[in-house]
Motif scaffolding. Structure first.
Motif, PDB file in Angstrom:
ATOM      1  N   LEU A   1       0.821  -1.206   0.000  1.00 31.33           N
ATOM      2  CA  LEU A   1       0.000   0.000   0.000  1.00 31.33           C
ATOM      3  C   LEU A   1       0.855   1.255   0.000  1.00 31.33           C
ATOM      4  CD1 LEU A   1      -2.589  -1.064   2.724  1.00 31.33           C
ATOM      5  CD2 LEU A   1      -2.908  -1.076   0.249  1.00 31.33           C
ATOM      6  N   TYR A   2       0.457   2.199  -0.827  1.00 26.54           N
ATOM      7  CA  TYR A   2       1.080   3.517  -0.852  1.00 26.54           C
ATOM      8  C   TYR A   2       0.001   4.539  -0.499  1.00 26.54           C
ATOM      9  CZ  TYR A   2       2.887   7.940  -2.427  1.00 26.54           C
ATOM     10  OH  TYR A   2       3.273   9.248  -2.470  1.00 26.54           O
ATOM     11  N   PHE A   3       0.278   5.378   0.485  1.00 30.04           N
ATOM     12  CA  PHE A   3      -0.631   6.447   0.883  1.00 30.04           C
ATOM     13  C   PHE A   3       0.015   7.790   0.579  1.00 30.04           C
ATOM     14  CE2 PHE A   3      -1.585   2.883   3.709  1.00 30.04           C
ATOM     15  CZ  PHE A   3      -2.954   2.783   3.577  1.00 30.04           C
TER      16      PHE A   3
ATOM     17  N   PRO B   1      -7.536   1.690 -13.482  1.00 27.60           N
ATOM     18  CA  PRO B   1      -8.671   2.589 -13.255  1.00 27.60           C
ATOM     19  C   PRO B   1      -8.717   3.055 -11.801  1.00 27.60           C
ATOM     20  CG  PRO B   1      -9.426   0.322 -13.253  1.00 27.60           C
ATOM     21  CD  PRO B   1      -7.958   0.294 -13.614  1.00 27.60           C
ATOM     22  N   ILE B   2      -9.437   4.138 -11.585  1.00 26.29           N
ATOM     23  CA  ILE B   2      -9.666   4.669 -10.242  1.00 26.29           C
ATOM     24  C   ILE B   2     -10.833   3.910  -9.612  1.00 26.29           C
ATOM     25  CG2 ILE B   2     -10.487   6.704  -8.963  1.00 26.29           C
ATOM     26  CD1 ILE B   2      -7.582   6.943  -9.891  1.00 26.29           C
ATOM     27  N   SER B   3     -10.710   3.618  -8.331  1.00 26.07           N
ATOM     28  CA  SER B   3     -11.825   3.041  -7.589  1.00 26.07           C
ATOM     29  C   SER B   3     -12.154   3.975  -6.425  1.00 26.07           C
ATOM     30  CB  SER B   3     -11.485   1.643  -7.064  1.00 26.07           C
ATOM     31  OG  SER B   3     -10.446   1.712  -6.106  1.00 26.07           O
ATOM     32  N   GLN B   4     -13.437   4.073  -6.126  1.00 26.03           N
ATOM     33  CA  GLN B   4     -13.883   4.895  -5.001  1.00 26.03           C
ATOM     34  C   GLN B   4     -14.864   4.069  -4.185  1.00 26.03           C
ATOM     35  OE1 GLN B   4     -14.829   9.103  -5.802  1.00 26.03           O
ATOM     36  NE2 GLN B   4     -14.376   8.645  -7.941  1.00 26.03           N
TER      37      GLN B   4
ATOM     38  N   GLY C   1      -8.678   5.215  -4.833  1.00 22.10           N
ATOM     39  CA  GLY C   1      -7.474   4.442  -5.097  1.00 22.10           C
ATOM     40  C   GLY C   1      -7.364   3.898  -6.498  1.00 22.10           C
ATOM     41  N   ALA C   2      -6.232   3.288  -6.738  1.00 16.28           N
ATOM     42  CA  ALA C   2      -5.942   2.587  -7.991  1.00 16.28           C
ATOM     43  C   ALA C   2      -4.995   1.450  -7.646  1.00 16.28           C
ATOM     44  CB  ALA C   2      -5.295   3.522  -9.001  1.00 16.28           C
ATOM     45  N   SER C   3      -5.181   0.311  -8.322  1.00 16.14           N
ATOM     46  CA  SER C   3      -4.322  -0.822  -7.995  1.00 16.14           C
ATOM     47  C   SER C   3      -4.045  -1.674  -9.220  1.00 16.14           C
ATOM     48  CB  SER C   3      -4.959  -1.679  -6.904  1.00 16.14           C
ATOM     49  OG  SER C   3      -6.140  -2.290  -7.367  1.00 16.14           O
ATOM     50  N   VAL C   4      -2.988  -2.454  -9.090  1.00 16.64           N
ATOM     51  CA  VAL C   4      -2.609  -3.424 -10.116  1.00 16.64           C
ATOM     52  C   VAL C   4      -2.218  -4.704  -9.381  1.00 16.64           C
ATOM     53  CG1 VAL C   4      -0.200  -2.649 -10.254  1.00 16.64           C
ATOM     54  CG2 VAL C   4      -1.221  -3.798 -12.199  1.00 16.64           C
TER      55      VAL C   4
ATOM     56  N   VAL D   1      -0.452 -10.850  -5.515  1.00 16.17           N
ATOM     57  CA  VAL D   1       0.237  -9.664  -4.999  1.00 16.17           C
ATOM     58  C   VAL D   1      -0.408  -8.420  -5.602  1.00 16.17           C
ATOM     59  CG1 VAL D   1       2.448  -8.447  -4.858  1.00 16.17           C
ATOM     60  CG2 VAL D   1       2.390 -10.954  -4.766  1.00 16.17           C
ATOM     61  N   GLU D   2      -0.731  -7.453  -4.737  1.00 15.10           N
ATOM     62  CA  GLU D   2      -1.384  -6.230  -5.194  1.00 15.10           C
ATOM     63  C   GLU D   2      -0.593  -5.010  -4.749  1.00 15.10           C
ATOM     64  OE1 GLU D   2      -5.817  -4.253  -5.011  1.00 15.10           O
ATOM     65  OE2 GLU D   2      -5.013  -5.081  -3.149  1.00 15.10           O
ATOM     66  N   TYR D   3      -0.400  -4.083  -5.674  1.00 10.42           N
ATOM     67  CA  TYR D   3       0.146  -2.752  -5.370  1.00 10.42           C
ATOM     68  C   TYR D   3      -1.028  -1.793  -5.452  1.00 10.42           C
ATOM     69  CZ  TYR D   3       2.571   1.686  -5.699  1.00 10.42           C
ATOM     70  OH  TYR D   3       2.986   2.969  -5.477  1.00 10.42           O
ATOM     71  N   LYS D   4      -1.259  -1.036  -4.383  1.00  9.38           N
ATOM     72  CA  LYS D   4      -2.403  -0.130  -4.362  1.00  9.38           C
ATOM     73  C   LYS D   4      -1.997   1.218  -3.801  1.00  9.38           C
ATOM     74  CE  LYS D   4      -7.232   0.189  -3.061  1.00  9.38           C
ATOM     75  NZ  LYS D   4      -8.392  -0.543  -2.549  1.00  9.38           N
ATOM     76  N   ALA D   5      -2.353   2.267  -4.539  1.00  8.79           N
ATOM     77  CA  ALA D   5      -2.214   3.639  -4.054  1.00  8.79           C
ATOM     78  C   ALA D   5      -3.596   4.066  -3.589  1.00  8.79           C
ATOM     79  CB  ALA D   5      -1.719   4.558  -5.170  1.00  8.79           C
ATOM     80  N   VAL D   6      -3.695   4.552  -2.370  1.00  9.78           N
ATOM     81  CA  VAL D   6      -5.011   4.891  -1.823  1.00  9.78           C
ATOM     82  C   VAL D   6      -4.939   6.149  -0.976  1.00  9.78           C
ATOM     83  CG1 VAL D   6      -4.747   3.323   0.156  1.00  9.78           C
ATOM     84  CG2 VAL D   6      -7.019   3.988  -0.582  1.00  9.78           C
ATOM     85  N   ALA D   7      -5.902   7.032  -1.205  1.00 12.84           N
ATOM     86  CA  ALA D   7      -6.061   8.233  -0.391  1.00 12.84           C
ATOM     87  C   ALA D   7      -7.295   8.029   0.476  1.00 12.84           C
ATOM     88  CB  ALA D   7      -6.235   9.463  -1.276  1.00 12.84           C
ATOM     89  N   ILE D   8      -7.143   8.242   1.768  1.00 15.39           N
ATOM     90  CA  ILE D   8      -8.288   8.175   2.673  1.00 15.39           C
ATOM     91  C   ILE D   8      -8.800   9.603   2.803  1.00 15.39           C
ATOM     92  CG2 ILE D   8      -9.114   7.519   4.947  1.00 15.39           C
ATOM     93  CD1 ILE D   8      -6.693   5.556   5.039  1.00 15.39           C
ATOM     94  N   LEU D   9     -10.002   9.826   2.293  1.00 11.83           N
ATOM     95  CA  LEU D   9     -10.538  11.181   2.178  1.00 11.83           C
ATOM     96  C   LEU D   9     -10.983  11.732   3.529  1.00 11.83           C
ATOM     97  CD1 LEU D   9     -12.469  10.679  -1.171  1.00 11.83           C
ATOM     98  CD2 LEU D   9     -10.098  11.408  -0.798  1.00 11.83           C
TER      99      LEU D   9
END
Length: 117
Positions: A36-38, A61-64, A70-73, A78-86
């Motif tokens: 996870l990347y924040f 794609p973006i997910s909400q 966030g967005a992930s691959v 194994v998952e790499y995910k960038a996520v912003a907690i609003l």
């Protein structure tokens, strides 16, 4: 530690874990691995812009959902995910946590003691 040093250390650690698991088949492996990347805390718009930038790099794609942007691959399990907690979700969490320690459940009977009797 610089960003480049941290990046190199993380990549080396992931490779070392993979090598260790491969060399030690008796060690159980987890169902999945999530990296996870924040973005640094900022306004919602700034954090979403950072996730948008990463989504483009990932080709994802973006997910909400649940107040997360966030967005992930995935690479198999194994998952790499960038996520912003609003901000609204952070506020909900902080309100929920403000009750921590105020409510105490009744003790749960010890199942082992009951079976031994």
């Amino acid at each position: 530690m610089t960003n480049d040093d941290h990046r190199a250390a993380l990549i080396a650690g992931l490779r070392a874990l993979a090598d260790f698991l491969e060399a030690n088949p008796a060690v159980p492996v987890p169902y999945s691995v999530n990296v996870l990347y924040f973005p640094h805390r900022a306004t919602d718009a700034e954090m979403c812009a950072e996730v948008d930038r990463i989504a483009e790099l990932l080709g994802a794609p973006i997910s909400q959902e649940f107040g997360h942007y966030g967005a992930s691959v995935r690479f198999g399990p194994v998952e790499y995910k960038a996520v912003a907690i609003l901000a609204a979700r952070r506020a909900e969490y902080e309100a929920h946590m403000s009750y921590e320690g105020c409510i105490h459940p009744d003790p749960v009977p010890d199942q082992n003691a009951a079976q031994a009797a």
